[in-house]
Design a protein around this motif. Sequence first.
Motif, mmCIF file in Angstrom:
data_model
loop_
_atom_site.group_PDB
_atom_site.id
_atom_site.type_symbol
_atom_site.label_atom_id
_atom_site.label_comp_id
_atom_site.label_asym_id
_atom_site.label_seq_id
_atom_site.Cartn_x
_atom_site.Cartn_y
_atom_site.Cartn_z
ATOM 1 N N UNK A 55 0.817 -1.227 0.000
ATOM 2 C CA UNK A 55 0.000 0.000 0.000
ATOM 3 C C UNK A 55 0.845 1.268 0.000
ATOM 4 N N UNK A 56 2.134 1.133 0.241
ATOM 5 C CA UNK A 56 3.038 2.283 0.197
ATOM 6 C C UNK A 56 3.521 2.592 -1.223
ATOM 7 N N UNK A 57 2.976 1.900 -2.214
ATOM 8 C CA UNK A 57 3.298 2.227 -3.590
ATOM 9 C C UNK A 57 4.462 1.465 -4.175
ATOM 10 N N UNK A 58 4.488 0.156 -3.991
ATOM 11 C CA UNK A 58 5.533 -0.682 -4.576
ATOM 12 C C UNK A 58 4.948 -2.053 -4.901
ATOM 13 N N UNK A 59 5.491 -2.686 -5.923
ATOM 14 C CA UNK A 59 5.049 -4.020 -6.329
ATOM 15 C C UNK A 59 6.242 -4.790 -6.870
ATOM 16 N N UNK A 60 6.203 -6.112 -6.694
ATOM 17 C CA UNK A 60 7.306 -6.979 -7.123
ATOM 18 C C UNK A 60 6.780 -8.261 -7.741
ATOM 19 N N UNK A 61 7.537 -8.800 -8.686
ATOM 20 C CA UNK A 61 7.421 -10.184 -9.118
ATOM 21 C C UNK A 61 8.834 -10.738 -9.233
ATOM 22 N N UNK A 74 10.757 -9.904 0.251
ATOM 23 C CA UNK A 74 10.426 -8.955 1.317
ATOM 24 C C UNK A 74 11.530 -7.947 1.599
ATOM 25 N N UNK A 75 12.791 -8.377 1.490
ATOM 26 C CA UNK A 75 13.896 -7.442 1.723
ATOM 27 C C UNK A 75 13.874 -6.322 0.683
ATOM 28 N N UNK A 76 13.588 -6.665 -0.562
ATOM 29 C CA UNK A 76 13.509 -5.655 -1.618
ATOM 30 C C UNK A 76 12.286 -4.769 -1.443
ATOM 31 N N UNK A 77 11.157 -5.352 -1.089
ATOM 32 C CA UNK A 77 9.934 -4.566 -0.929
ATOM 33 C C UNK A 77 10.081 -3.539 0.190
ATOM 34 N N UNK A 97 11.155 -8.159 -11.292
ATOM 35 C CA UNK A 97 10.462 -6.957 -11.759
ATOM 36 C C UNK A 97 10.059 -6.171 -10.519
ATOM 37 N N UNK A 98 10.446 -4.904 -10.473
ATOM 38 C CA UNK A 98 10.052 -4.022 -9.370
ATOM 39 C C UNK A 98 9.421 -2.758 -9.941
ATOM 40 N N UNK A 99 8.376 -2.298 -9.286
ATOM 41 C CA UNK A 99 7.654 -1.099 -9.702
ATOM 42 C C UNK A 99 7.388 -0.262 -8.459
ATOM 43 N N UNK A 100 7.571 1.043 -8.594
ATOM 44 C CA UNK A 100 7.315 1.949 -7.477
ATOM 45 C C UNK A 100 6.701 3.236 -8.033
ATOM 46 N N UNK A 101 5.744 3.788 -7.295
ATOM 47 C CA UNK A 101 5.055 4.974 -7.800
ATOM 48 C C UNK A 101 4.662 5.906 -6.661
ATOM 49 N N UNK A 102 4.520 7.175 -7.029
ATOM 50 C CA UNK A 102 3.957 8.188 -6.141
ATOM 51 C C UNK A 102 3.156 9.153 -7.011
ATOM 52 N N UNK A 103 2.856 10.316 -6.491
ATOM 53 C CA UNK A 103 2.044 11.258 -7.262
ATOM 54 C C UNK A 103 2.775 11.834 -8.471
ATOM 55 N N UNK A 104 4.096 11.744 -8.464
ATOM 56 C CA UNK A 104 4.872 12.379 -9.535
ATOM 57 C C UNK A 104 5.330 11.421 -10.626
ATOM 58 N N UNK A 105 5.753 10.198 -10.226
ATOM 59 C CA UNK A 105 6.360 9.340 -11.221
ATOM 60 C C UNK A 105 6.145 7.863 -10.919
ATOM 61 N N UNK A 106 6.405 7.070 -11.934
ATOM 62 C CA UNK A 106 6.412 5.611 -11.828
ATOM 63 C C UNK A 106 7.827 5.150 -12.169
ATOM 64 N N UNK A 131 1.016 -9.351 -11.292
ATOM 65 C CA UNK A 131 0.542 -8.204 -10.504
ATOM 66 C C UNK A 131 0.048 -7.156 -11.498
ATOM 67 N N UNK A 132 -1.240 -6.850 -11.435
ATOM 68 C CA UNK A 132 -1.840 -5.847 -12.320
ATOM 69 C C UNK A 132 -2.284 -4.654 -11.494
ATOM 70 N N UNK A 133 -1.972 -3.457 -11.983
ATOM 71 C CA UNK A 133 -2.348 -2.222 -11.297
ATOM 72 C C UNK A 133 -2.978 -1.270 -12.294
ATOM 73 N N UNK A 134 -4.092 -0.693 -11.898
ATOM 74 C CA UNK A 134 -4.693 0.379 -12.695
ATOM 75 C C UNK A 134 -4.712 1.625 -11.821
ATOM 76 N N UNK A 135 -3.946 2.624 -12.224
ATOM 77 C CA UNK A 135 -3.769 3.808 -11.372
ATOM 78 C C UNK A 135 -4.965 4.744 -11.435
#
Length: 262
Positions: free
Chosen positions: A24-30, A57-60, A102-111, A258-262
């Motif tokens: 929920x802090x804006x990160x996803x992994x596979x 978990x260490x990466x997340x 695969x790592x993905x991280x996002x906030x209000x400004x960027x992905x 892992x699918x995300x729709x922003x």
Amino acid sequence: MRADLLSVPGEPDRANEDFAALSPQGAALVLDGVTPPPDGQTGCIHTVTWFVQKLGPALLRRAERRDQSLADCLADAIAQTAAAHESTCDLSHRRTPQATVVALRWDDRQVEYLVLSDSVLLLDVNGAVTPILDGRLDEVTGRPDLRAIRYTRQYFDALESLRNADGGFYTAAADPEVAKRAVTGHLPRADVRAAAAMSDGATRWTEVFGFGDWAELFARIEDKGAVQVVDEVRAAETADPDRTAFPRGKSRDDASVVFLQF
């Protein structure tokens, strides 16, 4: 935000060597653990499943903090995981537990994104599906000398000699320096509508069974969900148990989405 997460083993009686997570802090992994040969030594007392459940978990946790680049997060996570078993295992062994990332991280400004080896990230950028790929394994397996012996013991031995080697391809194992080899980048958050991270057990929908291209796979996940896509892969695997119609390394493989729709 809409989210869909699925990670299932290739066989119900075998441990899943994938790892998928969404924060929920804006990160996803596979992560997709590399399965060693059934009769081979690894130099390690731990399983691939143990490895991905330590590394993931260490990466997340690091990705959630946002005080490092994703590549630095991966490097530190690899170092932490290596420290957890360096006293009991030979981490220099070429089959030491390892994984694609695969790592993905996002906030209000960027992905932000990171891709290492043959797991896949698909991004919907301004309405067009953009694949983020680390193509080095495909370059290796596309060599004529390897194509001629595809999926034989000699083929897998050759791949092992090229893993984490100059002129070959890279996975997350015990050397933090490999994180520098990952494909990384970032995009404005406003330009990215949705994302799908997948292990190669799920991307078989496109890469092995040819149900559609990357855009069609993305649309299938978005419209029908990850379960439907993996069910279609499983049906195709079951229909070709001997791998004659669709040559592949394993008859059935672990699959994560892992699918995300922003």
